[in-house]
Enzyme design. Sequence first.
Site, short mmCIF file in Angstrom:
data_model
loop_
_atom_site.label_atom_id
_atom_site.label_comp_id
_atom_site.label_asym_id
_atom_site.label_seq_id
_atom_site.Cartn_x
_atom_site.Cartn_y
_atom_site.Cartn_z
N GLU A 107 39.39 70.41 18.54
CA GLU A 107 39.68 68.97 18.48
C GLU A 107 38.79 68.24 19.48
O GLU A 107 38.65 68.66 20.63
CB GLU A 107 41.13 68.64 18.86
CG GLU A 107 42.15 69.00 17.83
CD GLU A 107 43.58 68.63 18.26
OE1 GLU A 107 43.75 67.67 19.04
OE2 GLU A 107 44.49 69.32 17.81
N ASN A 151 40.41 72.11 22.80
CA ASN A 151 40.67 70.70 22.50
C ASN A 151 40.31 69.91 23.75
O ASN A 151 40.81 70.21 24.84
CB ASN A 151 42.15 70.45 22.19
CG ASN A 151 42.54 70.96 20.80
OD1 ASN A 151 41.73 71.56 20.10
ND2 ASN A 151 43.78 70.72 20.42
N HIS A 184 51.87 73.82 15.47
CA HIS A 184 51.40 72.54 16.02
C HIS A 184 52.64 71.66 16.25
O HIS A 184 52.79 70.61 15.65
CB HIS A 184 50.37 71.90 15.09
CG HIS A 184 49.45 70.91 15.76
ND1 HIS A 184 48.07 70.98 15.67
CD2 HIS A 184 49.71 69.84 16.54
CE1 HIS A 184 47.54 69.97 16.36
NE2 HIS A 184 48.51 69.25 16.88
N TYR A 217 39.40 65.88 25.24
CA TYR A 217 39.30 64.43 25.01
C TYR A 217 38.73 63.69 26.20
O TYR A 217 37.94 62.76 26.04
CB TYR A 217 40.68 63.86 24.65
CG TYR A 217 41.15 64.30 23.28
CD1 TYR A 217 40.77 63.61 22.15
CD2 TYR A 217 41.91 65.45 23.13
CE1 TYR A 217 41.16 64.02 20.88
CE2 TYR A 217 42.30 65.89 21.87
CZ TYR A 217 41.92 65.17 20.74
OH TYR A 217 42.29 65.60 19.50
N GLU A 246 47.80 73.89 21.89
CA GLU A 246 48.09 73.24 23.17
C GLU A 246 49.46 73.56 23.76
O GLU A 246 50.32 72.67 23.84
CB GLU A 246 47.95 71.72 23.03
CG GLU A 246 46.57 71.28 22.57
CD GLU A 246 46.44 69.76 22.51
OE1 GLU A 246 47.45 69.06 22.69
OE2 GLU A 246 45.32 69.28 22.28
N ARG A 275 40.74 72.47 9.60
CA ARG A 275 41.82 73.02 10.43
C ARG A 275 43.10 72.23 10.14
O ARG A 275 43.11 71.01 10.28
CB ARG A 275 41.45 72.90 11.91
CG ARG A 275 42.58 73.29 12.83
CD ARG A 275 42.21 73.20 14.31
NE ARG A 275 43.39 73.53 15.10
CZ ARG A 275 43.92 72.76 16.05
NH1 ARG A 275 43.35 71.62 16.39
NH2 ARG A 275 45.02 73.12 16.66
C1 FCB Z 1 46.07 66.46 20.75
C2 FCB Z 1 46.93 66.96 19.62
C3 FCB Z 1 46.64 66.32 18.30
C4 FCB Z 1 46.37 64.84 18.44
C5 FCB Z 1 45.36 64.58 19.52
C6 FCB Z 1 45.01 63.12 19.71
O1 FCB Z 1 46.69 66.70 21.96
O2 FCB Z 1 46.75 68.34 19.46
O3 FCB Z 1 47.72 66.58 17.43
O4 FCB Z 1 47.53 64.14 18.61
O5 FCB Z 1 45.82 65.09 20.74
#
Ligand code: FCB
Length: 471
Positions: A370, A310, A139, A312, A184, A95
Amino acid sequence: MTGGRQPSVAELRPAADNRGMTAFPPGFVWGAATAAYQIEGAVNEDGRGESIWDRFSHTPGAIANGDTGDIACDHYHRWREDIALLQAIGVNAYRFSVAWPRILPAGRGAVNEAGLAFYDRLVDGLLAAGITPWITLYHWDLPQTLEDEGGWPNRETAVAFADYVRIVVDRLGDRVKHWITLNEPWCSSILGYERGEHAPGKRSTRLALRAAHTLLLAHGLATAVIRDRWPDARVGITQILTPAYPASDDPLDVAAAERYDAAYNRWYLDPVFGRGYPGEMRAWLRHDVPPTPSSDFDIIAAPIDFLGVNHYFPAYVAHDDFDPYLRLRRVIPKGAELTAMGWVVQPRAFSDLLQRLHRDYGPIDLVVTENGAAFPDTPPVAGRLADPARVRYLAGYLAEAARAIADGVPLKGYFVWSLLDNFEWAEGYAKRFGLYYTDYATQERTLKDSGRYYRAVVRAGAPLPATTPLD
Ligand code: FCB
């Protein structure tokens, strides 16, 4: 995504050993992800125009250490080597994003052939290497000229985006079948126009909500363009999704977590799924919400083929009267493990999220576009770099992805963020997310243990314990 009762940190820890967990299904998409401004460099080459990130990163004080993306990973020149990096970990998908200012240096109008030619070469190189390209069309690198005309808060930017998308898909759509319209939109709008932490560095809730609306509109218009040109294309949007848990059982905290979910997750999801903005949040934000003709929501709700996820970390949310916007703050639970970004490591929140998306928005294919973690790496020694915390992070999260699939969630793919250490936006080069370590002085890339671990997972097609021997 509110999760009801707050699970304790101990409950949310990954099982120490994931052996025996269900394998990923055949045909699963295994990938790694990057984005143009974070890796390409070559910002003044071959006719590329200025983007809001060029302008912002050169603004004193905007980025840690005064870093910029001027050179980044020099991927613009080293793309062949970077394809070899992908091959070396055995992924079947990559990607990456196309930089709008390389294609249309002034945002609209004259097309820069050299920009298109770069992505042409990259796509052909990937296909020759047996790697399926997944392209993100935006992006975060908006052409600066469009920002000068009002940027994302200006509805015309959605029209300009659709025109740009037409040019890109006309050129690449014969070979590229997986398209992600936006990365995002929460970050583009809230971090860029409300908090001023990202380009273009504005601080206005009103502007941010206008930006969010134009971005969603842009997504809808672009989806229609891609479908019109390439009926066989698969189109999706990538959202950053942060499940919200109340910091305590106090009803005020529970309500605060609901607000967090509505403002940061559902505001961006519900319109895409034909539900408009969440009513209670619309009422909460009333003065700042732009006029939204109902025809906009018809455009935004263009059917998609997959939702890009995405993810985290989860948010623990407490009520806070001093916060003027949503009356809440995020808290860090005692004993939580944190990444170098200060993000809580909690794999169980990942399967909670995937299940909730399936339950509330399905049936829809999900693709994790992500997931990954920054930890402080030390430079490689004799070609090796041990990064056990990142290995543990991936092991925990991949086990939860497999658990979600076993529970019936149609998760079709997983992309690690990121292929290699790169320009981490406001954090500059200080935060490293890569499976490969980037030495920015020499541009040498070194496979980290986490990259070796991921290679083993891809080979096995199954989640593996963090203690897996690595070759
Ligand atoms: C996300 C972004 C990516 C990267 C990660 C850590 O929010 O999409 O570009 O910076 O965080």
